[in-house]
Motif scaffolding. Structure first.
Motif, PDB file in Angstrom:
ATOM      1  N   PRO B 337       0.713  -4.806   0.890  1.00  0.00           N
ATOM      2  CA  PRO B 337       0.893  -6.703  -0.255  1.00  0.00           C
ATOM      3  C   PRO B 337       2.031  -6.315  -1.365  1.00  0.00           C
ATOM      4  CG  PRO B 337      -0.981  -6.388  -0.659  1.00  0.00           C
ATOM      5  CD  PRO B 337      -0.362  -5.161   0.429  1.00  0.00           C
ATOM      6  N   ALA B 338       2.237  -4.881  -1.526  1.00  0.00           N
ATOM      7  CA  ALA B 338       3.336  -4.885  -2.314  1.00  0.00           C
ATOM      8  C   ALA B 338       4.255  -4.850  -1.813  1.00  0.00           C
ATOM      9  CB  ALA B 338       2.813  -3.348  -3.298  1.00  0.00           C
ATOM     10  N   ILE B 339       4.569  -4.291  -0.797  1.00  0.00           N
ATOM     11  CA  ILE B 339       5.980  -4.159   0.385  1.00  0.00           C
ATOM     12  C   ILE B 339       5.928  -5.637   0.241  1.00  0.00           C
ATOM     13  CG2 ILE B 339       6.315  -4.095   2.471  1.00  0.00           C
ATOM     14  CD1 ILE B 339       5.934  -0.842   2.166  1.00  0.00           C
ATOM     15  N   MET B 340       5.419  -6.509   1.092  1.00  0.00           N
ATOM     16  CA  MET B 340       5.584  -8.329   0.763  1.00  0.00           C
ATOM     17  C   MET B 340       5.922  -8.338  -0.523  1.00  0.00           C
ATOM     18  SD  MET B 340       2.763  -9.202   3.771  1.00  0.00           S
ATOM     19  CE  MET B 340       3.119 -11.131   3.711  1.00  0.00           C
ATOM     20  N   GLY B 341       5.457  -8.157  -1.529  1.00  0.00           N
ATOM     21  CA  GLY B 341       5.458  -8.738  -2.696  1.00  0.00           C
ATOM     22  C   GLY B 341       7.309  -8.677  -3.070  1.00  0.00           C
ATOM     23  N   THR B 342       7.890  -7.566  -2.356  1.00  0.00           N
ATOM     24  CA  THR B 342       9.117  -7.131  -2.959  1.00  0.00           C
ATOM     25  C   THR B 342      10.005  -8.346  -2.952  1.00  0.00           C
ATOM     26  OG1 THR B 342       9.342  -6.034  -0.372  1.00  0.00           O
ATOM     27  CG2 THR B 342       9.022  -4.408  -2.513  1.00  0.00           C
ATOM     28  N   ARG B 343       9.594  -9.975  -1.643  1.00  0.00           N
ATOM     29  CA  ARG B 343      10.957 -10.478  -1.514  1.00  0.00           C
ATOM     30  C   ARG B 343      10.940 -11.051  -3.102  1.00  0.00           C
ATOM     31  NH1 ARG B 343       6.218 -13.986   1.681  1.00  0.00           N
ATOM     32  NH2 ARG B 343       6.520 -12.116   2.534  1.00  0.00           N
ATOM     33  N   ILE B 344      10.091 -10.767  -4.038  1.00  0.00           N
ATOM     34  CA  ILE B 344      10.688 -11.568  -5.563  1.00  0.00           C
ATOM     35  C   ILE B 344      12.159 -10.946  -5.897  1.00  0.00           C
ATOM     36  CG2 ILE B 344       8.169 -12.241  -6.400  1.00  0.00           C
ATOM     37  CD1 ILE B 344       8.277  -9.612  -7.709  1.00  0.00           C
ATOM     38  N   MET B 345      12.812  -9.788  -5.632  1.00  0.00           N
ATOM     39  CA  MET B 345      13.880  -9.295  -5.517  1.00  0.00           C
ATOM     40  C   MET B 345      14.901  -9.821  -4.501  1.00  0.00           C
ATOM     41  SD  MET B 345      12.875  -5.065  -5.895  1.00  0.00           S
ATOM     42  CE  MET B 345      10.617  -5.609  -5.904  1.00  0.00           C
ATOM     43  N   ARG B 346      15.815 -10.406  -5.085  1.00  0.00           N
ATOM     44  CA  ARG B 346      16.654 -11.287  -4.608  1.00  0.00           C
ATOM     45  C   ARG B 346      17.983  -9.837  -3.951  1.00  0.00           C
ATOM     46  NH1 ARG B 346      15.199 -14.798  -2.088  1.00  0.00           N
ATOM     47  NH2 ARG B 346      17.144 -14.672  -1.488  1.00  0.00           N
ATOM     48  N   SER B 347      17.831  -8.764  -5.234  1.00  0.00           N
ATOM     49  CA  SER B 347      18.869  -7.997  -4.128  1.00  0.00           C
ATOM     50  C   SER B 347      18.565  -6.842  -2.996  1.00  0.00           C
ATOM     51  CB  SER B 347      19.298  -7.067  -5.219  1.00  0.00           C
ATOM     52  OG  SER B 347      20.390  -5.677  -4.198  1.00  0.00           O
ATOM     53  N   ARG B 348      19.366  -7.265  -2.293  1.00  0.00           N
ATOM     54  CA  ARG B 348      18.836  -6.073  -0.760  1.00  0.00           C
ATOM     55  C   ARG B 348      18.694  -5.224  -1.088  1.00  0.00           C
ATOM     56  NH1 ARG B 348      19.704  -7.342   5.099  1.00  0.00           N
ATOM     57  NH2 ARG B 348      18.537  -9.263   5.236  1.00  0.00           N
ATOM     58  N   GLY B 349      19.628  -4.895  -1.521  1.00  0.00           N
ATOM     59  CA  GLY B 349      19.796  -2.451  -1.796  1.00  0.00           C
ATOM     60  C   GLY B 349      18.468  -2.136  -2.656  1.00  0.00           C
ATOM     61  N   LEU B 350      18.409  -3.330  -3.480  1.00  0.00           N
ATOM     62  CA  LEU B 350      17.200  -2.830  -4.129  1.00  0.00           C
ATOM     63  C   LEU B 350      15.955  -3.257  -3.791  1.00  0.00           C
ATOM     64  CD1 LEU B 350      16.307  -1.761  -7.324  1.00  0.00           C
ATOM     65  CD2 LEU B 350      16.119  -4.142  -7.996  1.00  0.00           C
ATOM     66  N   ARG B 351      16.058  -3.841  -3.043  1.00  0.00           N
ATOM     67  CA  ARG B 351      14.592  -4.777  -1.939  1.00  0.00           C
ATOM     68  C   ARG B 351      14.044  -3.401  -1.186  1.00  0.00           C
ATOM     69  NH1 ARG B 351      13.126  -9.487   0.971  1.00  0.00           N
ATOM     70  NH2 ARG B 351      10.761  -8.661   1.456  1.00  0.00           N
ATOM     71  N   ALA B 352      15.427  -2.640  -0.654  1.00  0.00           N
ATOM     72  CA  ALA B 352      15.240  -1.753   0.694  1.00  0.00           C
ATOM     73  C   ALA B 352      14.795   0.088  -0.150  1.00  0.00           C
ATOM     74  CB  ALA B 352      16.517  -1.870   1.215  1.00  0.00           C
ATOM     75  N   LEU B 353      15.380  -0.570  -1.193  1.00  0.00           N
ATOM     76  CA  LEU B 353      14.947   0.756  -1.950  1.00  0.00           C
ATOM     77  C   LEU B 353      12.935   0.724  -2.298  1.00  0.00           C
ATOM     78  CD1 LEU B 353      15.793   3.863  -2.763  1.00  0.00           C
ATOM     79  CD2 LEU B 353      16.333   2.791  -5.403  1.00  0.00           C
ATOM     80  N   THR B 354      13.324  -0.489  -2.928  1.00  0.00           N
ATOM     81  CA  THR B 354      11.558  -0.069  -3.013  1.00  0.00           C
ATOM     82  C   THR B 354      10.833  -0.154  -2.305  1.00  0.00           C
ATOM     83  OG1 THR B 354      12.285  -1.954  -4.897  1.00  0.00           O
ATOM     84  CG2 THR B 354       9.880  -1.613  -5.027  1.00  0.00           C
ATOM     85  N   MET B 355      11.125  -0.782  -0.738  1.00  0.00           N
ATOM     86  CA  MET B 355      10.290  -0.664  -0.227  1.00  0.00           C
ATOM     87  C   MET B 355      10.073   0.468   0.004  1.00  0.00           C
ATOM     88  SD  MET B 355      10.807  -3.596   2.591  1.00  0.00           S
ATOM     89  CE  MET B 355      12.227  -4.718   2.950  1.00  0.00           C
ATOM     90  N   LEU B 356      10.693   1.243   0.514  1.00  0.00           N
ATOM     91  CA  LEU B 356      10.974   2.884   0.728  1.00  0.00           C
ATOM     92  C   LEU B 356      10.018   3.655  -0.304  1.00  0.00           C
ATOM     93  CD1 LEU B 356      14.528   4.848   1.586  1.00  0.00           C
ATOM     94  CD2 LEU B 356      12.501   4.173   2.865  1.00  0.00           C
ATOM     95  N   VAL B 357      10.274   3.179  -1.645  1.00  0.00           N
ATOM     96  CA  VAL B 357       9.450   3.976  -2.487  1.00  0.00           C
ATOM     97  C   VAL B 357       8.183   3.818  -2.762  1.00  0.00           C
ATOM     98  CG1 VAL B 357       8.898   4.223  -5.087  1.00  0.00           C
ATOM     99  CG2 VAL B 357      11.300   4.508  -3.877  1.00  0.00           C
ATOM    100  N   ILE B 358       7.357   2.387  -2.380  1.00  0.00           N
ATOM    101  CA  ILE B 358       6.572   1.830  -2.258  1.00  0.00           C
ATOM    102  C   ILE B 358       4.996   3.099  -1.812  1.00  0.00           C
ATOM    103  CG2 ILE B 358       4.519  -0.102  -1.984  1.00  0.00           C
ATOM    104  CD1 ILE B 358       7.141  -2.023  -3.032  1.00  0.00           C
ATOM    105  N   PRO B 359       5.324   2.724  -0.274  1.00  0.00           N
ATOM    106  CA  PRO B 359       4.463   3.859   0.223  1.00  0.00           C
ATOM    107  C   PRO B 359       3.737   5.469   0.067  1.00  0.00           C
ATOM    108  CG  PRO B 359       5.839   2.967   1.895  1.00  0.00           C
ATOM    109  CD  PRO B 359       6.585   2.887   0.450  1.00  0.00           C
ATOM    110  N   PHE B 360       4.439   5.716  -1.437  1.00  0.00           N
ATOM    111  CA  PHE B 360       4.091   6.975  -1.583  1.00  0.00           C
ATOM    112  C   PHE B 360       2.947   7.246  -2.876  1.00  0.00           C
ATOM    113  CE2 PHE B 360       8.395   7.875  -0.455  1.00  0.00           C
ATOM    114  CZ  PHE B 360       7.805   9.801   0.106  1.00  0.00           C
ATOM    115  N   SER B 361       2.998   5.234  -3.176  1.00  0.00           N
ATOM    116  CA  SER B 361       1.088   5.385  -4.188  1.00  0.00           C
ATOM    117  C   SER B 361       0.073   5.443  -3.030  1.00  0.00           C
ATOM    118  CB  SER B 361       1.799   3.065  -4.428  1.00  0.00           C
ATOM    119  OG  SER B 361       2.451   2.977  -5.203  1.00  0.00           O
ATOM    120  N   LEU B 362      -0.068   5.912  -3.924  1.00  0.00           N
ATOM    121  CA  LEU B 362      -1.784   6.326  -3.201  1.00  0.00           C
ATOM    122  C   LEU B 362      -2.636   5.138  -2.887  1.00  0.00           C
ATOM    123  CD1 LEU B 362      -3.779   9.702  -4.457  1.00  0.00           C
ATOM    124  CD2 LEU B 362      -4.762   8.143  -3.671  1.00  0.00           C
ATOM    125  N   CYS B 363      -2.678   4.874  -2.292  1.00  0.00           N
ATOM    126  CA  CYS B 363      -3.206   3.267  -1.996  1.00  0.00           C
ATOM    127  C   CYS B 363      -4.875   3.905  -1.578  1.00  0.00           C
ATOM    128  CB  CYS B 363      -3.538   3.135  -0.994  1.00  0.00           C
ATOM    129  SG  CYS B 363      -3.365   3.235   0.591  1.00  0.00           S
TER     130      CYS B 363
END
Ligand SMILES: Nc1nc2c(ncn2[C@@H]2O[C@H](COP(=O)(O)OP(=O)(O)OP(=O)(O)O)[C@@H](O)[C@H]2O)c(=O)[nH]1
Lengths: 88, 594
Positions: B337-363
């Motif tokens: 859901p955190a990755i789906m939640g990045t849709r609140i970000m409008r900037s594509r680059g920022l969104r892509a970077l965030t999607m790369l970073v989130i999977p490192f969160s120890l779920c």
């Protein structure tokens, strides 16, 4: 004499980033390029408009400003590119 | 079919109006040349079907931000019967600019002044008739959130559609000429909007004095985050467990007896491939639904913009922003859901970077594996330290990833946001949001997840005449083949097979290990302690921490980004990093004599 001039400079803000919280200034010009300038205008920041700085986020964070009926946040570096003069 | 497009600045209540007009049946449509999701729905107006499309919010029609280009591209290619412009009635001093621009487009226009409740409370009086004269189109005041004046708006819509039965295209010239409209805007505002000189000090101002307080703001922000996390996962995880229990129960009570007479391999394919694949999709639903409920509250209440205000000083130095930070933290519960939640970000680059970073969160799924293995292999004093180290590394690798890739996914989006007044969200629309996100997950990622689970099932079960997950299966041979890759990081073939299972979902790793060693979960602890030394165990944990969190995460990255290159990178980069880190760790530990 010099001290007086320095003091005067620090009181009269030249850019939005120098405006103290709780005070207002009038926008003279946006030195931000056409694209960003359009966006600012869309949010109510355009020459002739009076803006009030409401507060500044800690650690040199963004500014909260009020232009017309809209509150906005913007970074200090962007505010530094908005030229203002003191409200008459 | 007739078509209506909804246009407006961000945050004017466009989506609220769209939801009220169309109900819950909206879908994401495909439009030629448009890469972002646009919601559309078909409704019945005066006996005829009408398609309603919700365009992204834009500040003007001439800019070049992604959203502005989408709106322009849509209007250039798709003829409409009516353009409905939604404006915030309490901010007409700037929003009427969009009405002046829209008037140039040459398509029938209807202007809706939304949030009439707020403008009235502020003492703003609007000369609607005067606006109608100047803009030469119908204008209506309404409050979409409460349904005030809604029937009148619908009637106007119906009349406008009747008056304009033919689809019209916008005047192609209109987007080129960017007339200076400041003067016209000032004139229009002074003629038709009458506001008190001093707006009354609002509840929002008083609340912000606390919520955005220089010292209290950040602690309050963390308190809010903590509450959110608890609400989503404190409630969601038990629901998830319940769903798993239910699925297992249904399987043993209904499915297994049904399959009894099928050949063994087919039984396994249906029961462990297809059924478990579908089960994986289903178990994500409760957290996704709750997550989007919580996020919709944060966004609708106006707090999200305040998070940007509070966290930007720190986050902008990392090339991320405050909203990315929220998603990163929520990722510690579950990445999907955190990755789906990045849709609140409008900037594509920022969104892509965030999607790369989130999977490192120890779920929480990885946490289960870590808890099991650390307690099995390490001493009671060492185990918590190992766990703590894994958490610290999780954050470190997230920062490293942001640092390495921010050049490739830069964000040109300056931080310039409206700080809306605090608003009470309505349950009805929260429900819409949450339902819609869940449905999108099933439609967009469900197929890939089932396919992935079936693939791993096949690898670990073929040929069908050998023991599943044994070295004789395809997976075992693959592990054999990859031995030169895994032995430098201290892992044998059996552990490598377990990692392959872990690609599907981390919570099945322990179960897979039990199958691989043909042991009961109770015996597994002893076997692991016997087979693995501390260095090997740590290497396994490090690898598990860093490499692909799970198939579902990858599937939603693809669903959300619609970008295969990014999806590939989201697999390859963590794999490379995982191997390198494990390798360095094992070699260093061995060199030090452990
Ligand atoms: N007071 C009041 N609030 C409203 C009204 N209509 C919408 N809102 C609120 O305004 C906020 C923004 O509404 P949205 O429908 O998300 O606005 P939007 O224009 O779609 O915004 P984007 O999603 O950013 O494009 C939400 O918090 C709504 O609850 C209204 O008539 N009165």
């Amino acid at each position: 004499m010099r001290i007086v001039i320095v003091l005067a400079c620090s009181i009269v803000p030249k850019t939005l980033s120098e405006v103290l919280p709780g005070t207002a200034a009038t926008i003279v010009a946006l030195h931000v390029g056409q694209e960003y300038g359009r966006r600012m205008a869309g949010l109510g920041l355009r020459p002739g408009v009076s803006v009030r700085v409401i507060r500044i986020s800690p650690l040199r964070g963004p500014l909260q400003v009020r232009a017309g009926h809209t509150d906005l946040i913007l970074r200090r570096s962007d505010a530094a590119r908005i030229e203002v003069r003191a409200v008459a | 079919m007739k078509r209506i497009a909804l246009l407006g600045m961000p945050n004017t209540g466009k989506s609220t109006f769209f939801n009220r007009l169309t109900g819950a049946g909206a879908r994401v449509g495909n439009w030629p040349g448009i890469t972002v999701d646009l919601l559309s729905a078909k409704i019945l107006v005066a006996g005829g079907m009408v398609e309603v499309v919700d365009l992204p919010g834009v500040y003007n029609l001439h800019g070049f931000s992604e959203d502005e280009q989408v709106v322009r591209r849509f209007l250039e290619t798709q003829p409409v019967n009516l353009l409905v412009l939604v404006l915030n009635a309490s901010q007409l001093d700037r929003q009427l600019a969009l009405a002046l621009q829209a008037r140039q487009l040459g398509v029938p226009l209807l202007v809706l002044l939304n949030m009439a409740d707020e403008s009235r409370n502020l003492g703003i009086r609007i000369d609607v008739k005067g606006l109608e004269r100047t803009l030469a189109c119908p204008v209506r005041l309404m409050a979409a959130k409460f349904g005030t004046q809604f029937s009148e708006v619908k009637q106007t819509l119906q009349d406008a559609l009747r008056d304009h039965p033919e689809l019209t295209r916008v005047d192609p010239q209109a987007f080129q000429q960017d007339h200076r409209i400041e003067e016209a805007l000032d004139r229009l505002v002074s003629e038709s909007v009458h506001a008190p000189v001093q707006l009354p000090a609002s509840l929002t101002d008083r609340l912000d004095r606390i919520m955005l307080h220089p010292w209290l703001g950040i602690p309050l922000f963390f308190a809010v985050l903590f509450l959110l996390f608890q609400a989503v996962y404190g409630l969601g995880t038990p629901l998830q467990d319940g769903m798993e229990w239910l699925l297992a129960h249904l399987k043993s009570a209904w499915l297994d007896p049904l399959l009894l007479h099928l050949p063994v391999w087919l039984r396994s394919f249906i029961g462990e491939g297809l059924y478990d694949g579908l089960g994986t999709v289903l178990t994500f639903m409760p957290v996704i639904a709750l997550f989007f409920l919580a996020m919709a509250i944060v966004e609708d209440s106006g707090y999200l913009a305040r998070i940007a205000f509070l966290a930007d000083a720190l986050m902008s130095r990392l090339g991320l922003d405050g909203r990315a930070f929220v998603m990163q933290l929520m990722g510690f519960g579950c990445n999907v859901p955190a990755i789906m939640g990045t849709r609140i970000m409008r900037s594509r680059g920022l969104r892509a970077l965030t999607m790369l970073v989130i999977p490192f969160s120890l779920c929480s799924a990885r946490l289960q594996v870590f808890l099991f293995i650390t307690t099995a292999v390490f001493s009671p004093t060492l185990a918590p330290l190992a766990l703590l180290a894994l958490y610290a590394l999780s954050i470190l690798f997230a920062l490293l990833t942001a640092f390495v890739w921010r050049g490739r996914y830069p964000s040109h989006e300056p931080l310039l946001l409206e700080l809306p007044p605090y608003r009470l969200p309505t349950l009805r629309f929260l429900g819409f949001e949450s339902w819609r996100a869940t449905r999108q997950f099933i439609q967009g990622a469900g197929g890939y997840i089932v396919a992935g689970v079936v693939l791993v099932w096949f690898l670990t079960h073929y040929p069908f005449d050998v023991v599943p997950a044994s070295p004789d299966t395809l997976a075992g041979r693959l592990a054999d083949f990859l031995a030169p890759v895994f032995s430098p990081i201290g892992l044998d073939n059996l552990m490598a097979i377990a990692l392959l299972f872990g690609f599907v979902a981390k919570e099945i790793v322990i179960g897979a290990l039990a199958v691989i060693y043909s042991a009961s979960p109770e015996q597994l602890s002893a076997i692991l302690a016997d087979r693995l030394d501390g260095v090997q165990a740590m290497s396994f944990l490090l690898f598990t921490l860093i490499y692909t969190p799970c198939l579902s995460t990858i599937a939603v990255i693809r669903q959300e980004s619609k970008d295969w290159r990014l999806t590939l990178l989201a697999v390859a980069w963590p794999l490379a990093l995982a191997w390198t880190v494990s390798f360095l760790f094992v070699q260093a530990a061995r060199a030090l004599g452990y």
